[in-house]
Design a protein around this motif. Structure first.
Motif, PDB file in Angstrom:
ATOM      1  N   ARG A 109       0.827  -1.199   0.000  1.00  0.00           N
ATOM      2  CA  ARG A 109       0.000   0.000   0.000  1.00  0.00           C
ATOM      3  C   ARG A 109       0.863   1.251   0.000  1.00  0.00           C
ATOM      4  O   ARG A 109       1.965   1.273   0.535  1.00  0.00           O
ATOM      5  N   GLU A 139     -11.870   7.175  -4.984  1.00  0.00           N
ATOM      6  CA  GLU A 139     -11.890   6.747  -3.580  1.00  0.00           C
ATOM      7  C   GLU A 139     -13.290   6.958  -2.983  1.00  0.00           C
ATOM      8  O   GLU A 139     -14.029   7.855  -3.415  1.00  0.00           O
ATOM      9  N   PHE A 173       3.584   5.962   2.815  1.00  0.00           N
ATOM     10  CA  PHE A 173       2.615   7.056   2.972  1.00  0.00           C
ATOM     11  C   PHE A 173       3.421   8.335   3.083  1.00  0.00           C
ATOM     12  O   PHE A 173       4.236   8.481   4.011  1.00  0.00           O
TER      13      PHE A 173
END
Ligand SMILES: C=C(O[C@@H]1C=C(C(=O)O)C=C[C@H]1O)C(=O)O
Length: 126
Positions: A11, A82, A110
């Motif tokens: 991710r 999203e 991230f």
């Protein structure tokens, strides 16, 4: 319970300052580059790539940014919007990179403001 794995998935997410094509292109390429680098992956190990963009980013498809940067000539991409949830973080590009073999360790990425989604995955160097 640990299930046997034949694939791995990584991710990542990155924030964009403004909804302008250049920023979306740059952010998409930057996030993908960091995911590959921090996971020591070559592009030919990637089976496919899922991308979401928040609905406030409309000026460019992130796939364009990846291809302009020389990525994903053969990799199948699927770009989606999203979920819209009240209070959600704005102007975010998210990726799920699926690798066609198991990896002992994966490093989520991230960055550029998206660390607040998953503070445990923040990288001080990014
Ligand atoms: C927190 C995030 O945002 C949302 C929440 C997720 C989750 O709870 O796992 C995953 C993706 C997004 O829909 C994230 O991108 O990690």
């Amino acid at each position: 319970m640990e299930l046997p794995s034949t694939i791995s998935a990584i991710r990542g997410a990155i924030c964009v300052q403004d909804d302008v094509p250049e920023q979306i292109e740059t952010a998409a390429a930057t996030l993908y580059r960091e995911i590959l680098a921090l996971n020591a992956l070559q592009e030919n190990e990637v089976a496919f790539l899922l991308i979401t963009q928040t609905s406030d980013l409309k000026s460019r498809n992130p796939a364009t940014g990846l291809r302009k940067a020389g990525y994903c000539a053969l990799t199948p991409l699927f770009c989606m919007q999203e979920l819209e949830i009240e209070g959600m973080l704005e102007k975010v590009i998210r990726m799920m990179v699926v690798v066609h073999h198991p990896m002992e360790k994966t490093v989520p990425v991230f960055m550029h403001g998206a660390e607040m989604l998953r503070p445990e995955f923040a990288h001080p160097s990014l």
